[in-house]
Design a protein around this motif. Structure first.
Motif, short mmCIF file in Angstrom:
data_model
loop_
_atom_site.label_atom_id
_atom_site.label_comp_id
_atom_site.label_asym_id
_atom_site.label_seq_id
_atom_site.Cartn_x
_atom_site.Cartn_y
_atom_site.Cartn_z
N ASP A 1 32.49 -46.01 4.86
CA ASP A 1 32.97 -47.31 4.39
C ASP A 1 32.64 -48.41 5.40
OD1 ASP A 1 34.55 -49.01 2.53
OD2 ASP A 1 35.92 -49.12 4.24
N ALA A 2 32.81 -48.10 6.69
CA ALA A 2 32.49 -49.09 7.72
C ALA A 2 31.00 -49.39 7.77
CB ALA A 2 32.98 -48.59 9.08
N LEU A 3 30.18 -48.38 7.59
CA LEU A 3 28.74 -48.59 7.59
C LEU A 3 28.29 -49.42 6.39
CD1 LEU A 3 27.48 -45.04 8.65
CD2 LEU A 3 27.21 -47.16 9.95
N GLY A 4 28.94 -49.23 5.25
CA GLY A 4 28.55 -49.96 4.05
C GLY A 4 27.12 -49.64 3.67
N SER A 5 26.37 -50.66 3.31
CA SER A 5 24.98 -50.46 2.89
C SER A 5 24.02 -50.37 4.07
CB SER A 5 24.55 -51.63 1.99
OG SER A 5 24.68 -52.87 2.68
N ASP A 6 24.55 -50.49 5.30
CA ASP A 6 23.69 -50.47 6.48
C ASP A 6 23.41 -49.05 6.99
OD1 ASP A 6 23.45 -53.26 6.63
OD2 ASP A 6 25.40 -53.40 7.64
N GLY A 7 24.12 -48.08 6.47
CA GLY A 7 23.91 -46.71 6.94
C GLY A 7 24.50 -45.73 5.95
N TYR A 8 24.55 -44.47 6.32
CA TYR A 8 25.07 -43.45 5.42
C TYR A 8 25.60 -42.29 6.26
CZ TYR A 8 20.35 -41.83 6.47
OH TYR A 8 19.20 -41.48 7.13
N VAL A 9 26.39 -41.48 5.63
CA VAL A 9 26.91 -40.27 6.27
C VAL A 9 26.32 -39.08 5.53
CG1 VAL A 9 28.96 -38.88 6.75
CG2 VAL A 9 29.03 -41.37 7.07
N LYS A 10 25.33 -38.46 6.15
CA LYS A 10 24.73 -37.26 5.58
C LYS A 10 24.98 -36.03 6.44
CE LYS A 10 20.95 -39.07 2.74
NZ LYS A 10 19.48 -39.00 2.47
N GLY B 1 45.69 -29.98 5.56
CA GLY B 1 45.49 -31.11 6.47
C GLY B 1 44.10 -31.17 7.06
N VAL B 2 43.48 -30.02 7.29
CA VAL B 2 42.14 -30.03 7.89
C VAL B 2 41.14 -30.72 6.97
CG1 VAL B 2 40.25 -28.65 8.81
CG2 VAL B 2 42.61 -27.90 9.16
N GLY B 3 41.07 -30.26 5.72
CA GLY B 3 40.08 -30.80 4.79
C GLY B 3 40.34 -32.25 4.43
N GLY B 4 41.61 -32.61 4.27
CA GLY B 4 41.93 -34.00 3.94
C GLY B 4 41.54 -34.94 5.05
N ALA B 5 41.84 -34.56 6.29
CA ALA B 5 41.46 -35.39 7.44
C ALA B 5 39.95 -35.46 7.59
CB ALA B 5 42.10 -34.85 8.71
N LEU B 6 39.30 -34.32 7.46
CA LEU B 6 37.84 -34.26 7.57
C LEU B 6 37.20 -35.21 6.56
CD1 LEU B 6 35.28 -32.87 8.70
CD2 LEU B 6 35.72 -30.99 7.11
N ALA B 7 37.68 -35.19 5.32
CA ALA B 7 37.11 -36.03 4.27
C ALA B 7 37.47 -37.50 4.44
CB ALA B 7 37.56 -35.52 2.91
N ALA B 8 38.74 -37.78 4.74
CA ALA B 8 39.17 -39.18 4.86
C ALA B 8 38.46 -39.89 5.99
CB ALA B 8 40.69 -39.24 5.06
N VAL B 9 38.32 -39.22 7.14
CA VAL B 9 37.65 -39.85 8.28
C VAL B 9 36.16 -40.03 7.98
CG1 VAL B 9 37.03 -39.56 10.70
CG2 VAL B 9 39.35 -39.02 9.94
N SER B 10 35.53 -39.05 7.36
CA SER B 10 34.11 -39.19 6.99
C SER B 10 33.92 -40.35 6.03
CB SER B 10 33.60 -37.88 6.37
OG SER B 10 33.69 -36.81 7.29
N ASN B 11 34.83 -40.47 5.07
CA ASN B 11 34.75 -41.59 4.13
C ASN B 11 34.97 -42.93 4.83
OD1 ASN B 11 34.19 -40.08 1.86
ND2 ASN B 11 36.31 -39.94 1.18
N VAL C 1 25.40 -41.80 13.87
CA VAL C 1 25.66 -43.12 13.28
C VAL C 1 24.54 -44.08 13.64
CG1 VAL C 1 27.18 -45.12 13.35
CG2 VAL C 1 28.15 -42.83 13.14
N MET C 2 24.13 -44.10 14.90
CA MET C 2 23.07 -45.00 15.32
C MET C 2 21.74 -44.64 14.67
SD MET C 2 24.75 -47.12 16.97
CE MET C 2 23.34 -48.14 17.35
N ALA C 3 21.47 -43.34 14.53
CA ALA C 3 20.23 -42.92 13.87
C ALA C 3 20.21 -43.38 12.42
CB ALA C 3 20.09 -41.40 13.95
N SER C 4 21.36 -43.33 11.77
CA SER C 4 21.45 -43.80 10.39
C SER C 4 21.18 -45.29 10.29
CB SER C 4 22.85 -43.48 9.84
OG SER C 4 23.06 -44.11 8.59
N LEU C 5 21.75 -46.07 11.22
CA LEU C 5 21.53 -47.52 11.21
C LEU C 5 20.07 -47.85 11.47
CD1 LEU C 5 24.70 -48.66 13.20
CD2 LEU C 5 24.23 -49.11 10.78
#
Length: 813
Positions: free
Chosen positions: A786-795, A772-782, A804-808
């Motif tokens: 997904d919400a950011l789309g092409s306007d940002g990224y998750v690194k 459950g830890v890894g699945g939640a960690l990955a699903a929420v990060s994804n 999130v704001m720094a990425s935008l």
């Protein structure tokens, strides 16, 4: 917060017919698979359970520890004279003084065979040099904790401060100073895993996605902090330590070595524990400190950890540079990952090994024949890693699931469809991973379809598309998790088996003595019902005794979901043998053959005519009239059995790989969240998960563990991170700065189950403590990505609002 449970096979929907039915050969009174009420549950929820700090005797001395304010400094001198003159102070120790009375703890696990070697930083107090922020330097005991802490300010320490090596990248530079005294390198180990031909796969690939991901340090933050109480018996020349010992027998072994006494001179007792999640495993220096002071003062000495000390126990800090390849049809053909891991200083614990588990899970549930992974573990001036739920597997799942989503964007495919095309089919299991692990069973495609129905993926996708131009965007995250459980790594103590004794008393009451322990999960209830059912009794007629090295068989305690899977199975096997003995005793009293006797509802029944005797009558008869009642039966009514898993291989294969995990639970997660594009804040809207841990002894216990793990994964994905300032001093020293998810931060967590039995376990079980830890960690990060789309990224993980704001902003410039 509300929760919905979707059970299988009866309530799982259209795939229920494909479910495997566990415990079909169970005995007549079996309680396997039933939601038995948790033993002592009322006492827990009403606050009537005694934890370690509740057991501190009146008049005990209280320990306080002076910790290093620097990450790297030579200790020129320490003067305790003013501190020892303070009111209430009874005694004090420096590192030099402690070294005259004790040794460094040995390693709880052997260092990697192909890795570097050197002295561990495992003394109870630093000797000559401070190697990380928060390292114990000196200690005092006083008649009150307030007096002890006040006196710490009077300890005079002269330091020669050096610039610390604070990152893995800096530690592995050619000109980097050696971090850990006595070593000749900062590279603990470099591991490489290969299968197929990755170069050829990437050369012919139609699609390649590349990315980087940095995972920040986080901790398990258990409700109860560490607590140790030590008493030295001068007449018996023996230590008794009571406290938050996740691995009592391991701690006894380490303590005996450090204290220069025989193991028989140390007794370790672990009472009820308020959560462990790995943090309370053996090897903490404070275990030795309380023992030393109890012998020095001839008084009971206690230490209760402060929250700021607990939050020093971090882990998970990794950096991944990865790429994934697919052919024209979206079939995955190649995976590469280069891992750089900061394990901090190496102490007595084995938490550094988590980093070697991360690459071992690749390519998880996906069919990727060509893999190439390199993993480098660097020693730095960060605090030693402490084990944490997931034990490295959660990071491997996170990285691969992020790569799948990046590839979906690259190919234009829906992330669900890309996963669907590449899942390992049910009939292809068991299956070897490139690491040598042998995945036992699973139905990944069936679990995905079950999840999509529960979650209503098309409806959420429509909502997300409609909100794409809104300031409040909706992101959808899907992720699988493969969770190896039941670790049996050679060189770990103890290793690969667990032992339980089942004893029937003259009254008919039953005791189970086991080498495993409960971290607060209710595993003792599961063990009790496994035994009770075999003996035809109620669960509350069985008492499980654990966590006392003078009483229980040698065992691991709590680690890697082994409580029910190993310790419970050992108790079940012992109870089966006892059932046969009781059946013969009943046949002796009722007449007929033992084969015609069944145990249920507290009685032994002769099936032919319904004649019966209570189990209590049988037990008393055995003890009062053994020559007649127990004729032909081995006495006493006590059986000890051990259980060791089958799906483990310790002989290296052609590539030098062994298989140290015998079971593989898995889950698939879906989450919808709302992202505020003006602030970077995320709000979870919906969460669903389908989980498969094989046969479930008590589904309610499984669901409780799964939900807790999901919440921990959510916290790690969005908020939780240990931070240090520019002087390398920890600044997340309380829950106002180390942010945990609250109940009102979480949506209802809907749970569905699948059951694919483990062919290598006598009851079809798999572990259920870390899924459950890894699945939640990955699903929420994804979902954030997904919400950011092409306007940002998750690194970076966690995806905090500031990140999130720094990425935008970076994309806008």
């Amino acid at each position: 917060m509300m929760h919905e449970s979707i059970m299988t096979p009866a309530q799982a929907g259209p795939d229920a017919a494909d479910m495997e039915h566990p415990f079909e050969d169970a005995s007549a009174g079996s309680l396997l698979g039933k939601n038995e009420t948790r033993l002592d549950g009322a006492r827990f929820v009403s606050g009537r359970v005694d934890y370690s700090a509740d057991l501190i005797p009146a008049g005990s001395l209280q320990l306080a520890i002076l910790r290093s304010p620097y990450a790297c400094a030579a200790i020129v001198s320490i003067d305790l004279s003013e501190a020892l003159a303070m009111p209430g102070v009874v005694a004090g120790l420096t590192g030099e003084e402690a070294a005259r009375m004790s040794d460094a703890m040995p390693p709880a696990m052997d260092l990697p065979a192909r890795g570097a070697r050197g002295p561990l930083q495992s003394r109870c107090l630093a000797l000559g040099q401070a190697t990380y922020f928060g390292q114990p330097l000196a200690a005092l005991v006083a008649t009150s904790v307030h007096d002890a802490q006040a006196a710490l300010a009077k300890i005079r320490v002269e330091y020669a401060v050096h610039a610390p090596t604070a990152s893995a990248r800096d530690a592995l530079r050619d000109d980097a100073p050696i971090v850990q005294p006595g070593w000749d390198t900062n590279l603990l180990v470099c591991d490489r895993i290969r299968s197929g031909d990755a170069d050829a796969a990437f050369a012919r690939a139609a699609h390649v996605a590349r990315g980087e991901l940095t995972i920040g340090s986080s901790t398990s933050a258990p409700m109860e902090t560490l607590c140790y109480v030590a008493e030295w018996d001068a007449r018996g020349e023996r230590y008794t330590l009571t406290g938050t010992f996740q691995n009592p027998h391991t701690s006894r072994w380490l303590l005996a070595a450090a204290l220069r006494v025989k193991e028989t001179q140390v007794r370790v007792i672990a009472p009820r524990i308020g959560g462990t999640f790995g943090l309370k495993m053996a090897g903490h220096p404070e275990e030795v400190l309380v023992a030393l002071f109890s012998r020095l003062t001839r008084r009971t000495v206690a230490w209760v950890e402060e929250r700021r000390e607990t939050l020093l126990a971090g882990s998970r800090s990794q950096h991944h540079t990865f790429e994934i390849a697919a052919d024209e049809e979206g079939r995955l053909i190649g995976w590469r990952d280069r891992m750089l891991v900061d394990v901090g200083i190496v102490g007595a614990g084995h938490s550094w090994a988590m980093a070697l588990v991360t690459p071992a899970v690749f390519p998880t549930v996906y069919a990727i024949d060509n893999c190439e992974i390199e993993c480098s573990l660097a020693i730095t001036n960060q605090p030693p890693w402490q084990a944490i739920r997931g034990y490295g597997k959660e990071i491997g799942n996170l990285v691969l699931e992020r790569a799948i989503d990046l590839l979906a964007r690259e190919t234009g495919m829906d992330p669900v469809e890309l996963r669907r095309r590449n899942l390992v089919p049910r009939e292809a299991l068991p299956r070897l991973l490139p690491s040598g692990l042998n995945v036992d069973s699973g139905d990944y495609p069936g679990a995905l379809e079950q999840l999509l129905t529960m979650f209503d993926y098309p409806a959420w996708r429509t909502k997300a598309d409609a909100a794409r131009t809104s300031e409040w965007r909706i992101g959808i995250g899907i992720a699988f998790e493969l969770t190896p459980e039941g670790g049996a790594r050679p060189g770990n103590f103890p290793n690969g088996f667990e032992t339980s004794t089942v004893r029937i008393m003259p009254s008919g009451d039953v005791q189970v003595l086991t080498g495993v322990t409960s971290p607060g999960s209710g595993s003792d209830t599961g063990i009790a019902q496994m035994v009770a059912g075999e003996l035809g009794l109620r669960t509350d007629q069985v008492r499980v005794i654990e966590g006392d090295t003078d009483v229980t068989p040698l065992g691991t305690g709590n680690a890697s979901s082994r409580a029910l899977m190993y310790g419970g199975t050992a108790a079940f096997l012992a109870a089966q043998e006892l059932r046969q003995r009781l059946a013969q005793c009943a046949a002796n009293m009722l007449g007929g053959d033992a084969e015609g006797i069944v145990l249920r509802d507290g009685h032994a029944w002769r099936e032919a005519d319904g004649a019966k005797l209570s189990v209590a009558e049988l037990a008393l008869g055995v003890h009062l009239r053994p020559f007649t009642v127990a004729a032909g039966v081995t006495l006493p009514l006590e059986v000890t059995r051990s259980f060791a898993p089958k799906n483990v291989r310790v002989e290296p294969d052609a590539q030098g790989r062994i298989a140290t995990y015998p079971t593989f639970s898995y889950s698939v997660h879906a989450v919808a969240l709302q992202l505020d594009m003006a602030t970077g804040n995320s709000k979870l809207l919906d969460y669903a998960v389908v989980h498969d841990c094989g046969a479930m002894v008590n589904p309610a216990l499984v669901e409780a563990q799964l939900r807790g793990a999901v919440v921990m994964g959510i916290g790690a994905a969005l908020w939780e991170q240990i931070k240090f300032d520019g002087e390398h001093r920890m600044i997340t020293d309380r829950f106002k700065s180390y942010l945990l998810p609250r109940a009102n931060d979480l949506p209802p967590i809907r749970v569905g189950h699948r059951i694919t039995l483990n062919p290598f376990h006598p009851l079809g079980m798999k572990g259920a403590g870390e899924s459950g830890v890894g699945g939640a960690l990955a699903a929420v990060s994804n979902a954030v990505a997904d919400a950011l789309g092409s306007d940002g990224y998750v690194k970076h993980v966690p995806a905090t609002p500031s990140r999130v704001m720094a990425s935008l902003m970076e994309r806008c410039t």
